[in-house]
Design a protein around this motif. Sequence first.
Motif, PDB file in Angstrom:
ATOM      1  N   ALA A  24      -4.855   6.372   8.447  1.00  9.89           N
ATOM      2  CA  ALA A  24      -4.756   7.817   8.211  1.00  9.89           C
ATOM      3  C   ALA A  24      -5.705   8.254   7.095  1.00  9.89           C
ATOM      4  CB  ALA A  24      -3.322   8.189   7.847  1.00  9.89           C
ATOM      5  N   ARG A  25      -5.851   7.389   6.098  1.00  7.17           N
ATOM      6  CA  ARG A  25      -6.770   7.713   4.995  1.00  7.17           C
ATOM      7  C   ARG A  25      -8.221   7.649   5.468  1.00  7.17           C
ATOM      8  NH1 ARG A  25      -6.554   3.363   0.640  1.00  7.17           N
ATOM      9  NH2 ARG A  25      -7.937   2.405   2.171  1.00  7.17           N
ATOM     10  N   ASP A  26      -8.552   6.586   6.226  1.00  7.76           N
ATOM     11  CA  ASP A  26      -9.933   6.429   6.687  1.00  7.76           C
ATOM     12  C   ASP A  26     -10.330   7.532   7.659  1.00  7.76           C
ATOM     13  OD1 ASP A  26     -10.092   4.176   5.140  1.00  7.76           O
ATOM     14  OD2 ASP A  26      -9.817   2.766   6.808  1.00  7.76           O
ATOM     15  N   ARG A  32      -6.238  10.613  -0.784  1.00  6.42           N
ATOM     16  CA  ARG A  32      -5.664   9.940  -1.950  1.00  6.42           C
ATOM     17  C   ARG A  32      -5.867  10.824  -3.183  1.00  6.42           C
ATOM     18  NH1 ARG A  32      -7.404   6.672  -6.145  1.00  6.42           N
ATOM     19  NH2 ARG A  32      -6.082   4.889  -6.697  1.00  6.42           N
ATOM     20  N   ILE A  33      -4.776  11.121  -3.908  1.00  4.03           N
ATOM     21  CA  ILE A  33      -4.887  11.929  -5.123  1.00  4.03           C
ATOM     22  C   ILE A  33      -4.616  11.102  -6.383  1.00  4.03           C
ATOM     23  CG2 ILE A  33      -4.261  14.067  -3.934  1.00  4.03           C
ATOM     24  CD1 ILE A  33      -1.446  13.752  -5.247  1.00  4.03           C
ATOM     25  N   VAL A  39      -1.829  13.174  -0.050  1.00  2.00           N
ATOM     26  CA  VAL A  39      -1.379  14.417   0.563  1.00  2.00           C
ATOM     27  C   VAL A  39      -2.132  14.566   1.877  1.00  2.00           C
ATOM     28  CG1 VAL A  39      -0.812  15.593  -1.596  1.00  2.00           C
ATOM     29  CG2 VAL A  39      -3.128  15.790  -0.662  1.00  2.00           C
ATOM     30  N   SER A  40      -1.592  15.375   2.755  1.00  2.00           N
ATOM     31  CA  SER A  40      -2.273  15.593   4.031  1.00  2.00           C
ATOM     32  C   SER A  40      -3.577  16.341   3.801  1.00  2.00           C
ATOM     33  CB  SER A  40      -1.379  16.389   4.976  1.00  2.00           C
ATOM     34  OG  SER A  40      -1.249  17.736   4.523  1.00  2.00           O
ATOM     35  N   ASP A  41      -4.506  16.180   4.728  1.00  2.00           N
ATOM     36  CA  ASP A  41      -5.785  16.877   4.597  1.00  2.00           C
ATOM     37  C   ASP A  41      -5.589  18.389   4.612  1.00  2.00           C
ATOM     38  OD1 ASP A  41      -4.944  16.790   7.243  1.00  2.00           O
ATOM     39  OD2 ASP A  41      -6.975  16.693   8.068  1.00  2.00           O
TER      40      ASP A  41
END
Length: 304
Positions: A24-26, A32-33, A39-41
């Motif tokens: 999900a991050r990639d 990433r905060i 948090v979601s995009d």
Amino acid sequence: MSDDVIFRRRALADGVTDSEIRHARDSGRLVRIAAGAYVSDEHFATLDAPALHRARIAAALQSRPPGVVVSHTSAALLHGMDLGDLSLERVHLTRNHASGGSRTAGVHVHATPFDATDVVTLGGLAVTSPARTVVDTARISTFDQAVVVGDSALHRRLVTLDEILDEVGRAGPRKGIATARRAAGFLDGRSESPGESLSRIRIRQHDLPPPELQHVLHDGTGAFLGRADFFWTECGVVGEFDGMGKYGVDGGQAAVAVHREKLREDAIRDAGYEVVRWTWRDLFDFAAVKARFDRACARAEHRR
């Protein structure tokens, strides 16, 4: 404050795998905060700098033991104080110890003793009191930044000057206390914006006479003309800091506000006052403002 933050350890406890989080991050669906916090995009796109910092405060507290309080710039943000150009890149926390602080790229944990009177609760979070926040922030700031924060705390009636001065006295020889002490002696809650606070500093730095703040102006008939940001009674000169943010509008509304301000300024001049106006840019070259002030005083003297 943490409702929209997705914590890795909570997600893992709920059955989400590290592989799913990484995918999900990639793919950009998670941003990433902080370490272990996302948090979601879609939500990230709505966050301005203060809102992002609040989310990072929530993330920083998740990985800290009980007893750590939000402090310094982070506490000033939560109290609603003006921050001026203070950086929001790093979350500031304080633990109740004489030593043992730490600092990473995203979090600075200060080790400084405090007692119960130094802590208040905001939105369920333990945060340093307004007076402690003003002084702590001043200790890690420039004089300009310290005055902006302190003036706004006074203007919003979050704290009294006596409380700030008492906190300065209690701080002892802590690092940066000289800046806090100097700023505390200059604070004035009548300044209504960071621009007005910085203007007061520049006025003193350039040896202009001390002005009266928020002076009420009337014409010869006694009709109300408005309040002057700065007023020099001895020469009848009005000083106005022209930061468009003061109007609280933008776009077409800003044009209307500027037009109304011009009519107001014309009325002030018609009443026999001289007007000197400056902008944000002028705050970094205030010698030009001083020259305009000197010319305005000369015109007023000639007219008299």
